[in-house]
Motif scaffolding. Structure first.
Motif, PDB file in Angstrom:
ATOM      1  N   GLU A   1     -11.873  10.130 -12.404  1.00 37.33           N
ATOM      2  CA  GLU A   1     -12.645   9.543 -11.310  1.00 37.33           C
ATOM      3  C   GLU A   1     -13.534   8.396 -11.753  1.00 37.33           C
ATOM      4  OE1 GLU A   1     -14.582  11.756  -8.204  1.00 37.33           O
ATOM      5  OE2 GLU A   1     -13.231  13.433  -8.591  1.00 37.33           O
ATOM      6  N   ARG A   2     -14.082   8.473 -12.949  1.00 37.60           N
ATOM      7  CA  ARG A   2     -15.028   7.446 -13.394  1.00 37.60           C
ATOM      8  C   ARG A   2     -14.396   6.056 -13.475  1.00 37.60           C
ATOM      9  NH1 ARG A   2     -13.828  10.315 -18.192  1.00 37.60           N
ATOM     10  NH2 ARG A   2     -13.105   8.967 -19.884  1.00 37.60           N
ATOM     11  N   PHE A   3     -13.061   5.962 -13.519  1.00 43.36           N
ATOM     12  CA  PHE A   3     -12.378   4.672 -13.581  1.00 43.36           C
ATOM     13  C   PHE A   3     -11.848   4.207 -12.229  1.00 43.36           C
ATOM     14  CE2 PHE A   3     -11.735   6.306 -17.944  1.00 43.36           C
ATOM     15  CZ  PHE A   3     -12.276   5.249 -18.664  1.00 43.36           C
ATOM     16  N   ARG A   4     -11.739   5.088 -11.278  1.00 40.23           N
ATOM     17  CA  ARG A   4     -11.011   4.789 -10.044  1.00 40.23           C
ATOM     18  C   ARG A   4     -11.614   3.667  -9.213  1.00 40.23           C
ATOM     19  NH1 ARG A   4      -9.196  10.882  -8.222  1.00 40.23           N
ATOM     20  NH2 ARG A   4      -8.187  11.353 -10.204  1.00 40.23           N
ATOM     21  N   LYS A   5     -12.915   3.639  -9.063  1.00 36.95           N
ATOM     22  CA  LYS A   5     -13.543   2.595  -8.249  1.00 36.95           C
ATOM     23  C   LYS A   5     -13.280   1.222  -8.869  1.00 36.95           C
ATOM     24  CE  LYS A   5     -17.827   1.105  -6.135  1.00 36.95           C
ATOM     25  NZ  LYS A   5     -19.243   1.317  -5.957  1.00 36.95           N
ATOM     26  N   ARG A   6     -13.485   1.120 -10.174  1.00 33.41           N
ATOM     27  CA  ARG A   6     -13.274  -0.156 -10.887  1.00 33.41           C
ATOM     28  C   ARG A   6     -11.828  -0.613 -10.758  1.00 33.41           C
ATOM     29  NH1 ARG A   6     -13.173  -4.695 -12.872  1.00 33.41           N
ATOM     30  NH2 ARG A   6     -13.118  -5.153 -15.088  1.00 33.41           N
ATOM     31  N   ILE A   7     -10.885   0.305 -10.919  1.00 31.75           N
ATOM     32  CA  ILE A   7      -9.464  -0.038 -10.820  1.00 31.75           C
ATOM     33  C   ILE A   7      -9.139  -0.512  -9.408  1.00 31.75           C
ATOM     34  CG2 ILE A   7      -7.118   0.888 -10.878  1.00 31.75           C
ATOM     35  CD1 ILE A   7      -8.162   2.853 -13.078  1.00 31.75           C
TER      36      ILE A   7
ATOM     37  N   GLU B   1       0.808  -1.214   0.000  1.00 32.24           N
ATOM     38  CA  GLU B   1       0.000   0.000   0.000  1.00 32.24           C
ATOM     39  C   GLU B   1       0.845   1.269   0.000  1.00 32.24           C
ATOM     40  OE1 GLU B   1      -2.787  -0.506   3.202  1.00 32.24           O
ATOM     41  OE2 GLU B   1      -4.007  -1.881   2.020  1.00 32.24           O
ATOM     42  N   ASP B   2       2.162   1.125   0.208  1.00 34.00           N
ATOM     43  CA  ASP B   2       3.055   2.286   0.166  1.00 34.00           C
ATOM     44  C   ASP B   2       3.466   2.629  -1.261  1.00 34.00           C
ATOM     45  OD1 ASP B   2       3.002   2.561   2.921  1.00 34.00           O
ATOM     46  OD2 ASP B   2       4.788   1.315   3.211  1.00 34.00           O
ATOM     47  N   LYS B   3       3.145   1.763  -2.192  1.00 36.31           N
ATOM     48  CA  LYS B   3       3.524   1.989  -3.583  1.00 36.31           C
ATOM     49  C   LYS B   3       2.540   2.961  -4.239  1.00 36.31           C
ATOM     50  CE  LYS B   3       5.857  -2.401  -4.265  1.00 36.31           C
ATOM     51  NZ  LYS B   3       7.183  -1.841  -4.354  1.00 36.31           N
ATOM     52  N   THR B   4       3.040   3.697  -5.210  1.00 34.40           N
ATOM     53  CA  THR B   4       2.201   4.647  -5.928  1.00 34.40           C
ATOM     54  C   THR B   4       1.242   3.914  -6.852  1.00 34.40           C
ATOM     55  OG1 THR B   4       3.726   4.839  -7.791  1.00 34.40           O
ATOM     56  CG2 THR B   4       4.063   6.367  -5.924  1.00 34.40           C
ATOM     57  N   PHE B   5       0.243   4.634  -7.351  1.00 34.21           N
ATOM     58  CA  PHE B   5      -0.709   4.016  -8.278  1.00 34.21           C
ATOM     59  C   PHE B   5      -0.013   3.377  -9.476  1.00 34.21           C
ATOM     60  CE2 PHE B   5      -3.087   4.626 -12.259  1.00 34.21           C
ATOM     61  CZ  PHE B   5      -3.937   3.538 -12.129  1.00 34.21           C
TER      62      PHE B   5
ATOM     63  N   GLU C   1     -10.444  -3.990  -8.840  1.00 38.41           N
ATOM     64  CA  GLU C   1      -9.666  -4.988  -9.581  1.00 38.41           C
ATOM     65  C   GLU C   1      -8.307  -5.229  -8.930  1.00 38.41           C
ATOM     66  OE1 GLU C   1      -9.126  -7.923 -12.092  1.00 38.41           O
ATOM     67  OE2 GLU C   1     -10.931  -6.695 -12.331  1.00 38.41           O
ATOM     68  N   LEU C   2      -7.669  -4.152  -8.441  1.00 41.20           N
ATOM     69  CA  LEU C   2      -6.354  -4.273  -7.828  1.00 41.20           C
ATOM     70  C   LEU C   2      -6.433  -4.721  -6.369  1.00 41.20           C
ATOM     71  CD1 LEU C   2      -5.648  -2.679 -10.436  1.00 41.20           C
ATOM     72  CD2 LEU C   2      -3.920  -1.508  -9.096  1.00 41.20           C
ATOM     73  N   GLY C   3      -7.619  -4.662  -5.780  1.00 44.23           N
ATOM     74  CA  GLY C   3      -7.787  -5.096  -4.398  1.00 44.23           C
ATOM     75  C   GLY C   3      -7.190  -4.136  -3.389  1.00 44.23           C
ATOM     76  N   VAL C   4      -7.220  -2.849  -3.716  1.00 41.79           N
ATOM     77  CA  VAL C   4      -6.679  -1.815  -2.832  1.00 41.79           C
ATOM     78  C   VAL C   4      -7.746  -0.743  -2.667  1.00 41.79           C
ATOM     79  CG1 VAL C   4      -4.861  -0.078  -2.553  1.00 41.79           C
ATOM     80  CG2 VAL C   4      -4.333  -2.251  -3.653  1.00 41.79           C
TER      81      VAL C   4
ATOM     82  N   GLY D   1      -5.721  -3.405 -20.408  1.00 42.58           N
ATOM     83  CA  GLY D   1      -6.679  -2.419 -20.903  1.00 42.58           C
ATOM     84  C   GLY D   1      -8.048  -3.030 -21.127  1.00 42.58           C
ATOM     85  N   LYS D   2      -8.079  -4.240 -21.671  1.00 40.07           N
ATOM     86  CA  LYS D   2      -9.355  -4.921 -21.901  1.00 40.07           C
ATOM     87  C   LYS D   2     -10.062  -5.219 -20.579  1.00 40.07           C
ATOM     88  CE  LYS D   2      -8.194  -6.882 -26.375  1.00 40.07           C
ATOM     89  NZ  LYS D   2      -7.858  -8.074 -27.136  1.00 40.07           N
ATOM     90  N   VAL D   3      -9.294  -5.660 -19.579  1.00 38.70           N
ATOM     91  CA  VAL D   3      -9.874  -5.958 -18.266  1.00 38.70           C
ATOM     92  C   VAL D   3     -10.468  -4.692 -17.646  1.00 38.70           C
ATOM     93  CG1 VAL D   3      -9.334  -6.667 -15.899  1.00 38.70           C
ATOM     94  CG2 VAL D   3      -8.376  -7.944 -17.818  1.00 38.70           C
ATOM     95  N   LEU D   4      -9.760  -3.568 -17.786  1.00 35.76           N
ATOM     96  CA  LEU D   4     -10.193  -2.311 -17.160  1.00 35.76           C
ATOM     97  C   LEU D   4     -11.056  -1.450 -18.076  1.00 35.76           C
ATOM     98  CD1 LEU D   4      -6.884  -1.421 -15.294  1.00 35.76           C
ATOM     99  CD2 LEU D   4      -8.978  -2.394 -14.327  1.00 35.76           C
ATOM    100  N   GLY D   5     -11.241  -1.878 -19.314  1.00 35.76           N
ATOM    101  CA  GLY D   5     -12.103  -1.148 -20.232  1.00 35.76           C
ATOM    102  C   GLY D   5     -11.496   0.117 -20.806  1.00 35.76           C
TER     103      GLY D   5
END
Length: 127
Positions: free
Chosen positions: A48-54, A4-8, A57-60, A27-31
């Motif tokens: 912002e519209r992608f942040r929740k999905r990302i 969790e200390d790593k950047t996006f 998917e990343l589990g963070v 890219g296909k997984v995240l649309g």
């Protein structure tokens, strides 16, 4: 270093590689396009519209993954810049940052405490 200390960008790259995905496959997984994945891995902050999905998917947690400046500061930065009739490039030159960095900050990107101090000093404001 804790995950969790790593950047996006580091988190995204780590997630993609751990799943043995190419940027195209990620890219296909995240649309999004392969170019978008490349931009995000290069440091751009997703809209912002992608942040929740990302984050899902990343589990963070989204708040950890996208440690962004409150919108109020981003708005304040842009407002103050425009009040002085400065372009992002001109402001970047005066503060010692790139035009791209100023753009990222105004759009909600991560900003260090030192940069916030530089901005506040330049504009004569307190946060």
């Amino acid at each position: 270093m804790n995950r969790e200390d790593k950047t996006f960008p580091e988190q995204l790259r780590m997630w993609r590689k751990s799943r043995r995905l190419t940027q195209t496959e990620a890219g296909k997984v995240l649309g999004v396009s392969v170019n978008t994945i490349g931009h995000w891995e290069g440091g751009r902050v997703p809209p912002e519209r992608f942040r929740k999905r990302i984050a899902e998917e990343l589990g963070v947690e989204e708040s950890i993954l996208f440690d962004v400046v409150p919108k109020e500061f981003n708005t304040l930065l842009k407002t103050k810049r425009l009040e002085r009739k400065l372009t992002q490039k001109e402001l970047g030159e005066r503060l010692g940052y790139s035009e791209a960095t100023i753009s990222i900050w105004e759009n909600g990107g991560r900003i260090s405490e030192f940069a916030i101090e530089d901005i506040c000093t330049f504009f004569g404001i307190e946060i």
